[in-house]
Design an enzyme around this catalytic site. Sequence first.
Site, PDB file in Angstrom:
ATOM      1  N   ASP A  83       0.832  -1.214   0.000  1.00 15.59           N
ATOM      2  CA  ASP A  83       0.000   0.000   0.000  1.00 15.59           C
ATOM      3  C   ASP A  83       0.864   1.260   0.000  1.00 15.59           C
ATOM      4  O   ASP A  83       1.968   1.261   0.531  1.00 15.59           O
ATOM      5  CB  ASP A  83      -0.921  -0.027   1.230  1.00 15.59           C
ATOM      6  CG  ASP A  83      -2.075   0.952   1.085  1.00 15.59           C
ATOM      7  OD1 ASP A  83      -2.384   1.375  -0.047  1.00 15.59           O
ATOM      8  OD2 ASP A  83      -2.678   1.309   2.119  1.00 15.59           O
ATOM      9  N   ASN A 109     -10.942  -2.759  -5.022  1.00 16.75           N
ATOM     10  CA  ASN A 109     -10.227  -1.836  -5.904  1.00 16.75           C
ATOM     11  C   ASN A 109     -10.943  -1.619  -7.248  1.00 16.75           C
ATOM     12  O   ASN A 109     -10.662  -0.652  -7.954  1.00 16.75           O
ATOM     13  CB  ASN A 109      -8.785  -2.290  -6.147  1.00 16.75           C
ATOM     14  CG  ASN A 109      -7.873  -2.144  -4.953  1.00 16.75           C
ATOM     15  OD1 ASN A 109      -6.956  -2.933  -4.750  1.00 16.75           O
ATOM     16  ND2 ASN A 109      -8.088  -1.125  -4.125  1.00 16.75           N
TER      17      ASN A 109
HETATM   18  C1  IPE Z   1      -5.259  -2.800  -0.045  1.00 12.01           C
HETATM   19  O1  IPE Z   1      -4.970  -1.464  -0.272  1.00 12.01           O
HETATM   20  C2  IPE Z   1      -5.303  -3.545  -1.354  1.00 12.01           C
HETATM   21  C3  IPE Z   1      -4.031  -3.701  -2.037  1.00 12.01           C
HETATM   22  C4  IPE Z   1      -2.854  -3.337  -1.594  1.00 12.01           C
HETATM   23  C5  IPE Z   1      -4.095  -4.367  -3.303  1.00 12.01           C
HETATM   24  P1  IPE Z   1      -6.118  -0.372  -0.380  1.00 12.01           P
HETATM   25  O2  IPE Z   1      -5.432   0.933  -0.557  1.00 12.01           O
HETATM   26  O3  IPE Z   1      -7.094  -0.760  -1.408  1.00 12.01           O
HETATM   27  O4  IPE Z   1      -6.805  -0.478   1.050  1.00 12.01           O
HETATM   28  P2  IPE Z   1      -7.798   0.527   1.799  1.00 12.01           P
HETATM   29  O5  IPE Z   1      -8.909   0.852   0.849  1.00 12.01           O
HETATM   30  O6  IPE Z   1      -7.008   1.732   2.165  1.00 12.01           O
HETATM   31  O7  IPE Z   1      -8.248  -0.218   3.008  1.00 12.01           O
HETATM   32  C1  IPE Z   2      -1.623   0.250  -3.338  1.00 11.93           C
HETATM   33  O1  IPE Z   2      -1.431   1.611  -3.368  1.00 11.93           O
HETATM   34  C2  IPE Z   2      -1.871  -0.351  -4.697  1.00 11.93           C
HETATM   35  C3  IPE Z   2      -3.232  -0.854  -4.887  1.00 11.93           C
HETATM   36  C4  IPE Z   2      -4.187  -0.799  -4.019  1.00 11.93           C
HETATM   37  C5  IPE Z   2      -3.511  -1.461  -6.177  1.00 11.93           C
HETATM   38  P1  IPE Z   2      -2.642   2.641  -3.338  1.00 11.93           P
HETATM   39  O2  IPE Z   2      -3.030   2.962  -4.722  1.00 11.93           O
HETATM   40  O3  IPE Z   2      -3.729   2.150  -2.459  1.00 11.93           O
HETATM   41  O4  IPE Z   2      -1.925   3.883  -2.658  1.00 11.93           O
HETATM   42  P2  IPE Z   2      -2.544   4.917  -1.627  1.00 11.93           P
HETATM   43  O5  IPE Z   2      -3.085   4.116  -0.467  1.00 11.93           O
HETATM   44  O6  IPE Z   2      -3.618   5.655  -2.345  1.00 11.93           O
HETATM   45  O7  IPE Z   2      -1.397   5.765  -1.247  1.00 11.93           O
HETATM   46 MG    MG Z   3      -4.144   2.372  -0.480  1.00 12.95          MG
END
Ligand code: IPE
Ligand code: IPE
Ligand code: MG
Length: 245
Positions: free
Chosen positions: A18, A66
């Site tokens: 993340d 997602n």
């Molecule tokens: C969790 O990250 C999913 C992945 C890393 C693929 P998210 O960024 O989607 O999680 P939330 O929404 O902050 O809980």
């Molecule tokens: C994790 O990074 C990747 C996926 C969830 C696919 P994010 O895209 O959630 O990054 P933040 O949480 O917005 O920084």
């Molecule tokens: Mg995230």
Amino acid sequence: MKEIDPDKLPQHIAIIMDGNGRWAERHAMGRVLGHRKGAESVRVVVRTCRRIGISFLTLYAFSMENWLRPKAEVRALLKLLEEYLVNEAQEMMDQNIRLMAIGNLDSLGAPVLTKLRETIARTAGNGGMVLNLALSYGGRDEIATAASRMVDDALAGKIKTADVTKEFCQRYLYTSALPDPDLLIRTGGEYRISNFLLWQMAYTEFYFTDTLWPDFREPDLMEAIAGYQQRERRFGRTSEQLRRT
Ligand code: IPE
Ligand code: IPE
Ligand code: MG
């Protein structure tokens, strides 16, 4: 870099990767460039895990939730995944890595799914490490899917009520071929599991770091493993009992 004990390695590491979006924001870039940079961390972490002798590495690459992101971002993530599979297939062969995937894979659509199935088949004989990608994955969906398949089997007369033990349930999960994770790492500073491996993490050790995924490299991984090696995994018993065995 933190020293790790090669005799006390976690057998299975799971990672919630993340922080790509926030990394991009901090560098005044679009979110997609953050994901692209994150793919470099994937390469480094896969290679390092293989080198130090980790047997199973599960990466949360795309959650069921997602799909709710803006269409352009979803499209870019799928494209990146396809690129990753194309570019890394040979590397997986060279490093004796076997690719697996868990999740609602059919929803990924043709180009990614084809490449994914192809790479899974091509690497099926590799025994160095399992790289397991969680794609369109949701823990509650996994459990509901397992329950629904069990009902089908019950209605078909293949199973009876008394068969349904926890070991039996485990066989219906996407992860039936994998041991439970020993260590979960979440980057990006959030303290939640976001619907990841709900059943499997009953006794997993959790490690949270503020480091954003694109900045997560070998020293960060070593730090997480060293932290894990300090933990006492009691599984309900007392410390004294563990010392005696
Ligand atoms: C969790 O990250 C999913 C992945 C890393 C693929 P998210 O960024 O989607 O999680 P939330 O929404 O902050 O809980
Ligand atoms: C994790 O990074 C990747 C996926 C969830 C696919 P994010 O895209 O959630 O990054 P933040 O949480 O917005 O920084
Ligand atoms: Mg995230």
